[in-house]
Write an enzyme that holds these catalytic residues in place. Structure first.
Site, mmCIF file in Angstrom:
data_model
loop_
_atom_site.group_PDB
_atom_site.id
_atom_site.type_symbol
_atom_site.label_atom_id
_atom_site.label_comp_id
_atom_site.label_asym_id
_atom_site.label_seq_id
_atom_site.Cartn_x
_atom_site.Cartn_y
_atom_site.Cartn_z
ATOM 1 N N CYS A 24 54.212 22.413 -20.651
ATOM 2 C CA CYS A 24 53.159 23.032 -19.621
ATOM 3 C C CYS A 24 53.565 24.762 -19.671
ATOM 4 C CB CYS A 24 53.294 22.593 -18.177
ATOM 5 S SG CYS A 24 52.068 23.357 -17.310
ATOM 6 N N GLN A 127 48.290 30.944 -2.119
ATOM 7 C CA GLN A 127 47.662 31.338 -3.622
ATOM 8 C C GLN A 127 48.599 30.803 -4.641
ATOM 9 O OE1 GLN A 127 44.841 32.931 -3.915
ATOM 10 N NE2 GLN A 127 44.520 33.477 -1.797
ATOM 11 N N PHE A 154 39.700 32.920 7.965
ATOM 12 C CA PHE A 154 40.277 31.965 6.952
ATOM 13 C C PHE A 154 41.719 32.543 6.468
ATOM 14 C CE2 PHE A 154 35.857 31.893 6.825
ATOM 15 C CZ PHE A 154 35.403 30.548 7.181
ATOM 16 N N GLU A 172 42.308 31.391 11.871
ATOM 17 C CA GLU A 172 42.534 30.096 10.934
ATOM 18 C C GLU A 172 42.311 28.847 11.809
ATOM 19 O OE1 GLU A 172 43.596 29.454 7.764
ATOM 20 O OE2 GLU A 172 43.854 27.352 8.563
ATOM 21 N N ASP A 218 38.520 34.859 3.191
ATOM 22 C CA ASP A 218 38.790 34.153 1.974
ATOM 23 C C ASP A 218 38.565 32.491 2.471
ATOM 24 O OD1 ASP A 218 40.021 33.149 -0.136
ATOM 25 O OD2 ASP A 218 42.097 33.735 0.783
ATOM 26 N N CYS A 244 37.386 31.729 -4.288
ATOM 27 C CA CYS A 244 37.706 30.713 -5.235
ATOM 28 C C CYS A 244 36.637 29.936 -5.853
ATOM 29 C CB CYS A 244 38.775 29.864 -4.783
ATOM 30 S SG CYS A 244 38.348 28.803 -3.316
HETATM 31 C C1 LIG Z 1 41.377 29.526 0.395
HETATM 32 S S1 LIG Z 1 42.277 29.554 1.736
HETATM 33 C C2 LIG Z 1 42.826 30.865 2.137
HETATM 34 C C3 LIG Z 1 44.001 31.255 2.896
HETATM 35 C C4 LIG Z 1 44.721 32.590 3.003
HETATM 36 N N1 LIG Z 1 43.862 33.590 3.095
HETATM 37 C C5 LIG Z 1 45.578 32.905 1.949
HETATM 38 O O1 LIG Z 1 45.191 33.598 0.720
HETATM 39 O O2 LIG Z 1 46.698 32.174 1.724
HETATM 40 C C6 LIG Z 1 41.152 29.020 2.925
HETATM 41 C C7 LIG Z 1 41.754 28.909 4.256
HETATM 42 O O3 LIG Z 1 40.654 28.425 5.405
HETATM 43 C C8 LIG Z 1 41.169 27.651 6.290
HETATM 44 N N2 LIG Z 1 40.021 26.828 6.864
HETATM 45 C C9 LIG Z 1 39.501 25.986 6.443
HETATM 46 N N3 LIG Z 1 38.074 25.416 6.908
HETATM 47 C C10 LIG Z 1 38.223 26.395 8.180
HETATM 48 C C11 LIG Z 1 37.554 26.580 9.295
HETATM 49 N N4 LIG Z 1 36.691 25.816 9.559
HETATM 50 N N5 LIG Z 1 37.793 27.567 10.056
HETATM 51 C C12 LIG Z 1 38.811 28.313 10.025
HETATM 52 N N6 LIG Z 1 39.636 28.170 8.732
HETATM 53 C C13 LIG Z 1 39.298 27.108 8.037
HETATM 54 C C14 LIG Z 1 42.217 26.596 5.501
HETATM 55 O O4 LIG Z 1 43.077 26.086 6.299
HETATM 56 C C15 LIG Z 1 42.832 27.652 4.627
HETATM 57 O O5 LIG Z 1 44.000 28.228 5.100
#
Ligand SMILES: C[S@@+](CC[C@H](N)C(=O)[O-])C[C@H]1O[C@@H](n2cnc3c(N)ncnc32)[C@H](O)[C@@H]1O
Length: 286
Positions: A24, A127, A154, A172, A218, A244
């Site tokens: 891998c 990430q 988020f 969050e 995010d 993403c």
């Molecule tokens: C793509 S991750 C990004 C996390 C962070 N920005 C990072 O780069 O590590 C999306 C995040 O959104 C949170 N999340 C999912 N649904 C949510 C909601 N309804 N309200 C707030 N946060 C949420 C998840 O727990 C996760 O931590």
């Protein structure tokens, strides 16, 4: 895994079939070197199991999460402990459907985000790669350099929040992620406040957003329809949207543009080598 036969790898695209990995070039050599010992460990278990394995490189070494792994009896427990010790793992957790149970963690596991050590809850979002993370963080830092107070929506453990220059309010929904972010901020970065909030059900309202001169979001793959609708109606004039999923990003981008924003910059980040998956870092201004 079926009576002594183990297939260890990723699922084939669009299928449940596990492709047994011989080599891998996507995961790091450190993670790959654990696959042979993991095969041996899984082989020692009887029965037919589909075990989910999550490997993360933390500050103390590799964190290994095993889901649906039958660790029944003293012998099985000892095999896991020997595996952890022999490979100097930072942590092993086992989840049999009742949440993660830590079976090995000689020192509390952390990840360093923006120079701050943050506790790593089992299964927390990070990430996928350090260089992908660095590219996304660099874009956010550049676009929000002049912002004095930023909302990080988020926020997860604080990947962006701990790296931004000004004051940051992180939001969050995962309680574990919010609590470790709050704890690390209290110790090392008092300019960061962390809020526990579900932004789908309870997005920040336009009047709450008005105290920020920059907003970073995010969201998960589904996007942030409700939150973006409020952003479009707010007085905020600088939005950094990390995504993403280009499909949900495009829908949310439409809402922002209809609300008077223009897409000032877009940077695709190929975080998952040799896959079609692409992350987007984007800047909206008005
Ligand atoms: C793509 S991750 C990004 C996390 C962070 N920005 C990072 O780069 O590590 C999306 C995040 O959104 C949170 N999340 C999912 N649904 C949510 C909601 N309804 N309200 C707030 N946060 C949420 C998840 O727990 C996760 O931590």
């Amino acid at each position: 895994m079926q009576s002594g036969k183990v297939a260890l790898g990723f699922r084939q695209s669009g299928s449940h079939r596990i492709v047994d990995l011989a080599e891998c070039h996507v995961i790091t050599p450190e993670l790959f070197s654990l696959l042979a010992p993991l095969r041996r460990l899984l082989r020692s278990q009887s029965g037919r199991w589909a075990v989910d394995i999550e490997l993360t490189q933390g500050d103390q070494g590799i964190d290994c999460g095993l889901r649906n792994f039958a660790m029944d009896g003293l012998e099985a427990t000892e095999a896991v402990l020997e595996f952890a010790q022999a490979h100097s793992l930072a942590r092993v957790t086992v989840d049999l459907g009742y949440g993660s149970e830590t079976v090995w963690e000689p020192e509390p596991v952390t990840v360093t985000l923006g120079g701050v050590a943050v506790s790593l809850p089992p299964g927390a979002f990070l990430q996928a790669t350090l260089d992908g993370e660095a590219a996304l963080v660099a874009a956010a830092r550049e676009w929000l350099a002049a912002s004095e107070i930023v909302a990080d929506l988020f926020a997860g453990l604080g990947t962006f929040a701990f790296s931004l220059a000004g004051k940051v309010a992180a939001y969050e929904a995962s309680r574990d992620a919010h609590l470790v972010c709050r704890l690390a901020a209290a110790r090392s970065l008092p300019s960061l406040e962390s809020h526990h909030r579900d932004l789908f059900r309870n997005p920040l309202q336009p009047e709450e957003l008005s105290r920020f001169d920059g907003v970073l979001l995010d969201p998960p793959r589904a996007g942030a329809r409700e939150q973006v609708a409020h952003l479009a109606r707010s007085a905020v004039d600088r939005v950094v949207y990390i995504s993403c999923n280009p499909a949900s990003w495009a829908k949310d981008a439409r809402t922002l543009v209809d609300g008077g924003f223009r897409l000032a910059e877009l940077r695709p980040v190929g975080q998952f080598r040799w896959s079609t998956h692409v992350e987007l870092a984007s800047l909206f201004l008005r």
